[in-house]
Write an enzyme that holds these catalytic residues in place. Structure first.
Site, short mmCIF file in Angstrom:
data_model
loop_
_atom_site.label_atom_id
_atom_site.label_comp_id
_atom_site.label_asym_id
_atom_site.label_seq_id
_atom_site.Cartn_x
_atom_site.Cartn_y
_atom_site.Cartn_z
N ALA A 134 0.84 -1.20 0.00
CA ALA A 134 0.00 0.00 0.00
C ALA A 134 0.87 1.26 0.00
O ALA A 134 1.34 1.69 1.05
CB ALA A 134 -0.93 -0.02 1.22
N THR A 136 0.11 3.92 -2.84
CA THR A 136 -0.69 4.95 -3.50
C THR A 136 -1.80 5.50 -2.60
O THR A 136 -2.45 4.73 -1.88
CB THR A 136 -1.31 4.38 -4.80
OG1 THR A 136 -0.26 3.83 -5.59
CG2 THR A 136 -2.04 5.46 -5.58
N SER A 142 2.07 8.88 -8.12
CA SER A 142 3.40 9.07 -8.74
C SER A 142 4.36 9.75 -7.78
O SER A 142 5.53 9.38 -7.69
CB SER A 142 3.27 9.93 -10.00
OG SER A 142 2.43 9.30 -10.94
N ILE A 167 -5.33 -0.48 -4.19
CA ILE A 167 -4.42 -1.49 -3.65
C ILE A 167 -4.82 -2.90 -4.11
O ILE A 167 -5.94 -3.36 -3.83
CB ILE A 167 -4.37 -1.42 -2.09
CG1 ILE A 167 -4.02 0.01 -1.64
CG2 ILE A 167 -3.37 -2.45 -1.52
CD1 ILE A 167 -2.78 0.62 -2.28
N TYR A 242 13.77 4.67 0.39
CA TYR A 242 14.79 3.95 -0.37
C TYR A 242 14.38 2.48 -0.56
O TYR A 242 14.61 1.89 -1.61
CB TYR A 242 16.16 4.08 0.32
CG TYR A 242 16.45 5.55 0.56
CD1 TYR A 242 16.81 6.36 -0.50
CD2 TYR A 242 16.24 6.12 1.82
CE1 TYR A 242 16.99 7.73 -0.31
CE2 TYR A 242 16.42 7.48 2.01
CZ TYR A 242 16.79 8.28 0.95
OH TYR A 242 16.95 9.63 1.14
N GLU A 251 9.03 -4.96 -9.04
CA GLU A 251 7.66 -4.78 -9.53
C GLU A 251 7.67 -4.42 -11.02
O GLU A 251 6.85 -4.91 -11.80
CB GLU A 251 6.94 -3.68 -8.73
CG GLU A 251 5.51 -3.48 -9.18
CD GLU A 251 4.70 -2.52 -8.30
OE1 GLU A 251 5.27 -1.92 -7.37
OE2 GLU A 251 3.50 -2.40 -8.56
N ARG A 252 8.62 -3.59 -11.41
CA ARG A 252 8.68 -3.17 -12.82
C ARG A 252 9.08 -4.33 -13.72
O ARG A 252 8.59 -4.46 -14.85
CB ARG A 252 9.61 -1.97 -12.96
CG ARG A 252 8.92 -0.73 -12.44
CD ARG A 252 9.79 0.47 -12.17
NE ARG A 252 8.99 1.41 -11.38
CZ ARG A 252 9.46 2.43 -10.69
NH1 ARG A 252 10.75 2.69 -10.68
NH2 ARG A 252 8.64 3.21 -10.02
N GLY A 348 -11.48 -8.54 -35.84
CA GLY A 348 -12.68 -7.82 -36.29
C GLY A 348 -13.68 -7.70 -35.15
O GLY A 348 -13.30 -7.51 -33.99
C1 LIG Z 1 -5.47 -1.88 -11.11
C2 LIG Z 1 -4.48 -1.11 -10.30
C3 LIG Z 1 -3.76 -1.77 -9.32
C4 LIG Z 1 -2.84 -1.06 -8.52
N1 LIG Z 1 -2.21 -1.70 -7.49
C5 LIG Z 1 -1.49 -0.97 -6.60
C6 LIG Z 1 -0.95 -1.58 -5.41
O1 LIG Z 1 -1.06 -2.78 -5.19
N2 LIG Z 1 -0.30 -0.78 -4.53
C7 LIG Z 1 -0.13 0.55 -4.72
O2 LIG Z 1 0.46 1.21 -3.87
N3 LIG Z 1 -0.62 1.15 -5.83
C8 LIG Z 1 -1.29 0.43 -6.77
N4 LIG Z 1 -1.81 1.03 -7.88
C9 LIG Z 1 -1.62 2.46 -8.06
C10 LIG Z 1 -0.65 2.82 -9.17
O3 LIG Z 1 0.66 2.53 -8.79
C11 LIG Z 1 -0.88 4.33 -9.43
O4 LIG Z 1 -2.14 4.44 -10.07
C12 LIG Z 1 0.20 4.94 -10.28
O5 LIG Z 1 1.42 4.99 -9.59
C13 LIG Z 1 -0.16 6.39 -10.71
O6 LIG Z 1 -0.59 7.14 -9.63
P1 LIG Z 1 -1.98 7.96 -9.73
O7 LIG Z 1 -3.01 7.02 -10.23
O8 LIG Z 1 -2.21 8.63 -8.46
O9 LIG Z 1 -1.74 9.02 -10.89
P2 LIG Z 1 -1.05 10.46 -10.71
O10 LIG Z 1 0.20 10.32 -9.93
O11 LIG Z 1 -2.07 11.42 -10.22
O12 LIG Z 1 -0.68 10.80 -12.22
C14 LIG Z 1 -1.69 11.22 -13.15
C15 LIG Z 1 -1.01 11.46 -14.50
O13 LIG Z 1 0.00 12.48 -14.36
C16 LIG Z 1 1.25 11.99 -14.82
N5 LIG Z 1 2.32 12.56 -14.00
C17 LIG Z 1 2.42 12.61 -12.66
N6 LIG Z 1 3.58 13.16 -12.29
C18 LIG Z 1 4.24 13.47 -13.43
C19 LIG Z 1 5.51 14.05 -13.73
N7 LIG Z 1 6.37 14.40 -12.77
N8 LIG Z 1 5.86 14.22 -15.03
C20 LIG Z 1 5.02 13.85 -16.01
N9 LIG Z 1 3.82 13.28 -15.80
C21 LIG Z 1 3.43 13.09 -14.53
C22 LIG Z 1 1.17 10.47 -14.64
O14 LIG Z 1 2.09 9.81 -15.47
C23 LIG Z 1 -0.28 10.22 -15.04
O15 LIG Z 1 -0.37 10.18 -16.43
C24 LIG Z 1 -2.65 0.33 -8.74
C25 LIG Z 1 -3.36 0.98 -9.76
C26 LIG Z 1 -4.26 0.27 -10.53
C27 LIG Z 1 -5.02 1.01 -11.59
#
Ligand SMILES: Cc1cc2nc3c(=O)[nH]c(=O)nc-3n(C[C@H](O)[C@H](O)[C@H](O)COP(=O)(O)OP(=O)(O)OC[C@H]3O[C@@H](n4cnc5c(N)ncnc54)[C@H](O)[C@@H]3O)c2cc1C
Length: 388
Positions: A134, A136, A142, A167, A242, A251-252, A348
């Site tokens: 957890a 986000t 981000s 999550i 860190y 993860e990536r 299609g």
């Molecule tokens: C199905 C699903 C499962 C997930 N599972 C998990 C999980 O298990 N644990 C967990 O912690 N999270 C999880 N996530 C969350 C996921 O990691 C986040 O959705 C992701 O990191 C993006 O964060 P955000 O959705 O808040 O978008 P935001 O951070 O609000 O970003 C919105 C947009 O702005 C862009 N943006 C933001 N900052 C910048 C920047 N500096 N420069 C350029 N562009 C930028 C982003 O690329 C994006 O396009 C999950 C998400 C989904 C949809």
């Protein structure tokens, strides 16, 4: 031959006989315990909890983890084999849900105390408990350094307030590896806590409804003066950022592998379809434009997969790959975006219909370039390496 980056021949072999044995065992499990039920679980929006136990019983969850924690150690390609074979079920939701331990546990394995490992790693690898990560929050994912959930130390407890969203395995997790703010603003004030879901002040939302990954449980978690024993701190206080960044590498890689497998299955389905579907009196494969479309899909996938494997081998060899894993994830997702789009086009109207594998792959694929760090954040990381 094991990978040798100094070798002039450049010959690489990532998978040996031991990996093939693990692949066969994983495939057998997926064919028997998952494939027959995928459609039903996707429509129901969840897979049964006992799938974790079944996977734990055949040692599928513990691949790559230390033996003393109930795992089966091995190089990184054993984990890749397991991830690839689980993705063979054609459903990202099951792969993500069953695999949430792989983003939740590494921080505990690498930085946790012996007591934490005993209590929070072993039962998850066995399939008795479900773990989630957890990070986000509703206010942003981000900008990890800006997270706002607080944990205030009171004697031998932390009192946690705030919330987490999106999550994976969030609604039914027994424990979460949770990023909290224990210090001042920015990356130096962040710590990681293991929080049990039965802690006072812990609650979860209903499952969130999504475009894809239907059978994966995605939830929001709320902390209202949630009390967590101070011994659940992972590593040092205020040094969690860190550990989170370290965790992201695996993860990536996992997401790049998922993207490549998405492309692989979409490619195979497309080849089968163009051989059998006819238009204008001949199979679709008789049209050069179709064959070339498939050639492009196969070529891009091949390049993506080879690069992903190479980055994985370097990670395994202890070589810093922060820039390269970001490239691999972005490249794999760019390829899977194109391949799944083209696969639907090749099918299609049927490609738009439920029940056809490419339809689900197309939907499930969309999240891969968002989760674990978005495409844009990967580019930020790469550009920091290029310009600093
Ligand atoms: C199905 C699903 C499962 C997930 N599972 C998990 C999980 O298990 N644990 C967990 O912690 N999270 C999880 N996530 C969350 C996921 O990691 C986040 O959705 C992701 O990191 C993006 O964060 P955000 O959705 O808040 O978008 P935001 O951070 O609000 O970003 C919105 C947009 O702005 C862009 N943006 C933001 N900052 C910048 C920047 N500096 N420069 C350029 N562009 C930028 C982003 O690329 C994006 O396009 C999950 C998400 C989904 C949809």
């Amino acid at each position: 031959m094991k990978y040798d980056f100094k070798s002039k021949s450049g010959f690489q072999e990532y998978f040996g006989r031991a990996h093939d044995m693990v692949r066969r065992a994983a495939k057998e499990f997926v064919d028997k315990e998952i494939v027959p039920y995928v459609d039903e679980w996707e429509e129901a929006g969840e897979f049964p909890r006992n799938l974790y136990k079944k996977a734990g019983d055949v040692d599928l969850l513990g691949i790559g983890y230390p033996e003393e924690l109930g795992g089966t150690p091995g190089d990184i390609f054993f984990q890749i084999v397991a991830w690839e074979e689980i993705m063979r079920c054609g459903c990202g939701g099951i792969a993500a849900g069953l695999g949430s331990l792989h983003i939740a546990l590494p921080a505990i394995v690498n930085r946790g105390t012996d007591e934490q490992k005993e209590r929070y790693v072993k039962p998850v690898i066995n399939g008795d408990k479900i773990a989630a990560l957890a990070i986000t929050e509703p206010g942003g994912g981000s900008d990890v350094a800006g997270l706002q959930t607080t944990a205030e130390r009171q004697v031998d407890e932390y009192v946690v307030n705030g919330s987490k969203t999106f999550i994976t395995s969030g609604c039914r997790a027994d424990q979460i590896t949770c990023a909290v703010r224990t210090g001042g603003p920015g990356p130096h004030g962040i710590s990681l806590l293991v929080i049990e879901s039965n802690s006072p002040g812990y609650s979860v939302s209903d499952k969130l409804k999504k475009t894809g990954w239907w059978s994966s449980d995605t939830g929001q978690i709320f902390f209202d003066n949630c009390r967590v024993p101070a011994v659940n701190l992972i590593g040092q206080e205020n040094e969690g950022f860190y550990t989170i960044m370290e965790n992201f590498q695996s993860e990536r890689l996992q997401l790049a592998v998922m993207a490549n497998m998405t492309s692989q299955i979409a490619l195979e389905e497309s080849i089968k379809y163009v051989k059998q579907r006819e238009a204008f009196g001949k199979p679709l494969s008789g049209f050069q434009v179709m064959r070339h479309k498939i050639v492009d899909m196969a070529t891009q996938l091949e390049v993506s997969r080879e690069f992903t494997y190479r980055v994985a081998a370097k990670i395994d060899a202890g070589i810093n790959q922060v820039k390269e894993i970001s490239m691999a994830k972005n490249f794999a997702c760019m390829v899977s975006d194109r391949v799944t789009y083209d696969a639907v086009q090749i099918f299609g109207g049927y490609g738009f219909m439920r029940g056809y594998p490419v339809e689900r792959l197309f939907r499930d694929n969309r999240v891969l370039s968002i989760g674990g760090g978005t495409t844009e954040i990967m580019k930020e990381i790469i550009s920091n390496h290029l310009f600093n």
